[in-house]
Design a protein around this motif. Structure first.
Motif, mmCIF file in Angstrom:
data_model
loop_
_atom_site.group_PDB
_atom_site.id
_atom_site.type_symbol
_atom_site.label_atom_id
_atom_site.label_comp_id
_atom_site.label_asym_id
_atom_site.label_seq_id
_atom_site.Cartn_x
_atom_site.Cartn_y
_atom_site.Cartn_z
ATOM 1 N N ALA A 13 0.822 -1.208 0.000
ATOM 2 C CA ALA A 13 0.000 0.000 0.000
ATOM 3 C C ALA A 13 0.853 1.254 0.000
ATOM 4 O O ALA A 13 0.597 2.211 -0.742
ATOM 5 C CB ALA A 13 -0.933 -0.012 1.207
ATOM 6 N N ILE A 183 -5.782 -2.129 -3.658
ATOM 7 C CA ILE A 183 -4.442 -2.358 -4.213
ATOM 8 C C ILE A 183 -4.507 -2.433 -5.736
ATOM 9 O O ILE A 183 -3.686 -1.846 -6.444
ATOM 10 C CB ILE A 183 -3.830 -3.648 -3.629
ATOM 11 N N VAL A 406 -3.444 0.141 7.509
ATOM 12 C CA VAL A 406 -3.294 0.455 6.092
ATOM 13 C C VAL A 406 -3.310 1.971 5.902
ATOM 14 O O VAL A 406 -2.569 2.509 5.072
ATOM 15 C CB VAL A 406 -4.417 -0.213 5.270
#
Length: 424
Positions: A13, A183, A406
């Motif tokens: 990420a 992603i 994330v």
């Protein structure tokens, strides 16, 4: 001849976010990725029947993750609020989990008394050592280990205090179809802007000087650039000299590597089991227990008959060397104890099963970061560029309340790219 492009090590990420930001600024970017896939610690296995994916890595959005929400909206990817009731498993029965909130006022009161940082163990020994606080101690330790994957003998209490004040309990979300969709969106955006992503390139050494860096793979391939953004997971950077998988720098980076090794990096074992049909109460969100795999959750609001088992923190070490089949056998034993159903019955209704021990993954060597008392400002140290040439990014480099998420990886990647462009 020196390539004017920017190198990024890692297509997770953080790396993809950095690449996108740089490409938008007109920079030529090459990403070297150790694995044959992008995503890093985001790993979704598609379901064979089109139901929910099996999210072996990152799964939840924690709190008000502004950048994550912005990207999901941009990509037209939906996300849903986590719902369901929490249960506690005891003697083959499920009972209302209730709440440990009655502990927190007294805990918060003592946290406010702190004038200097200590480990969680030191904090509990100072204020809650008496026998009457046994349940409180157990609850706090389980939360710090299970949620933060933290070692109580190392984790910073002040960092936990800051995190606990975020009130994540009422703000948890899940990406519809799994984080891999995000992603895929970032990767597609990068490729369309000319970013070159090269998989299967395990970088083991960096030769560098001001304004030049050469990344060398384990196969001896060399990639040169003016600048590099390194998003290698903290667990890999912590590998000591002389050990397999170590990443070296010439000249060395004693201050940065000292900060790296002072940081906490917790491990996680995650197990996903799909059954023919659900055998738990339909309102079940989470199940807590004192079993070897202590936390389980469902896919609510989806009715998919999938249970996810979670073990994090120092307890993972006891199972570090277990094979996937051994972890799955253990998971079935745990569920048998929780629900009072025989393992044979569970196996008869089992469709698919996966187990992932992130501690044993050579490209992560753990799951995510926590702040230690040893070096509470380590992330800030790593966030500073080395002579305008070497930049570090990733969830562990982020400095703030979203550490280990994330969102942290995305923010860190974006900020590293902006520092590259500005020359800071």
């Amino acid at each position: 001849m020196v390539d004017e492009s920017v190198l990024i090590i890692g297509a997770g990420a953080s790396g993809l976010m950095a690449a996108r930001e740089l490409a938008r600024q007109g920079r030529r970017v090459t990403i070297l990725e150790a694995k044959e896939r992008t995503g890093g610690r985001i790993l979704d296995i598609p379901a064979s029947d089109g139901s929910v994916p099996f999210m072996m890595g990152a799964e939840f959005i924690h709190g008000n993750a502004e950048l994550t929400f912005e990207l999901l909206k941009e990509a037209k990817i939906e996300f849903s609020n986590i719902t369901g009731k929490s249960y506690f498993a005891r003697n083959g029965h499920l009972e209302d989990y209730g709440s440990d909130q009655f502990f927190w006022p007294e805990l918060s009161e003592k946290l406010e008394l702190l004038t200097e940082d200590v480990t969680l163990s030191q904090f509990l020994d100072t204020y809650f050592k008496e026998e009457q606080y046994g349940e409180l101690r157990e609850s706090v330790l389980q939360f710090a280990e299970g949620y933060d994957a933290a070692d109580a003998d190392r984790v910073s209490v002040l960092s936990l205090k800051k995190e606990w004040e975020q009130d994540y309990d009422n703000h948890q979300y899940r990406v519809e179809g799994g984080y891999s969709r995000l992603i895929e969106y970032l990767e597609k955006d990068c490729v369309e802007m000319g970013v070159l992503i090269i998989p299967g390139k395990v970088v083991s050494h960096f030769n560098w000087s001001r304004g030049f860096v050469e990344a060398i793979t384990i196969n001896g391939e060399r990639y040169g650039a003016r600048k590099v953004i390194i998003t290698i997971p903290l667990g890999v950077l912590q590998v000591k000299d002389g050990s397999p998988g170590v990443v070296n720098f010439t000249p060395p980076l004693p201050i940065r590597m000292g900060a790296v090794r002072a940081m906490g990096f917790g491990s996680v074992i995650k197990v996903l089991l799909e059954f023919e049909k659900s055998f738990w109460p339909e309102d079940t969100g989470f199940i807590f227990s004192k079993e070897a795999i202590p936390v389980w959750w469902t896919q609510l609001p989806s009715s998919a008959p999938v249970l996810t088992g979670w073990l994090a923190g120092p307890s993972v070490e006891k199972l570090r060397d277990k094979s996937e089949s051994e972890l799955l056998d253990l998971a079935l034993q745990v569920l048998s104890n929780i629900f009072g159903i025989t393992q044979q019955q569970l196996k008869a209704g089992l469709k698919q099963a996966y187990a992932c021990n992130w501690a044993n993954n050579p490209f992560s060597r753990g799951a995510y970061t926590y702040t230690t008392v040893e070096e509470p400002n380590a992330a800030a140290v790593l966030g500073n560029a080395v002579q305008g040439t070497l930049y570090f990014a990733g969830e562990g480099i982020y400095h703030g309340p979203q550490i280990g998420t994330v969102e942290a990886a995305l923010i860190s990647g974006r900020e590293a790219a902006r520092r590259v462009v500005s020359g800071l």
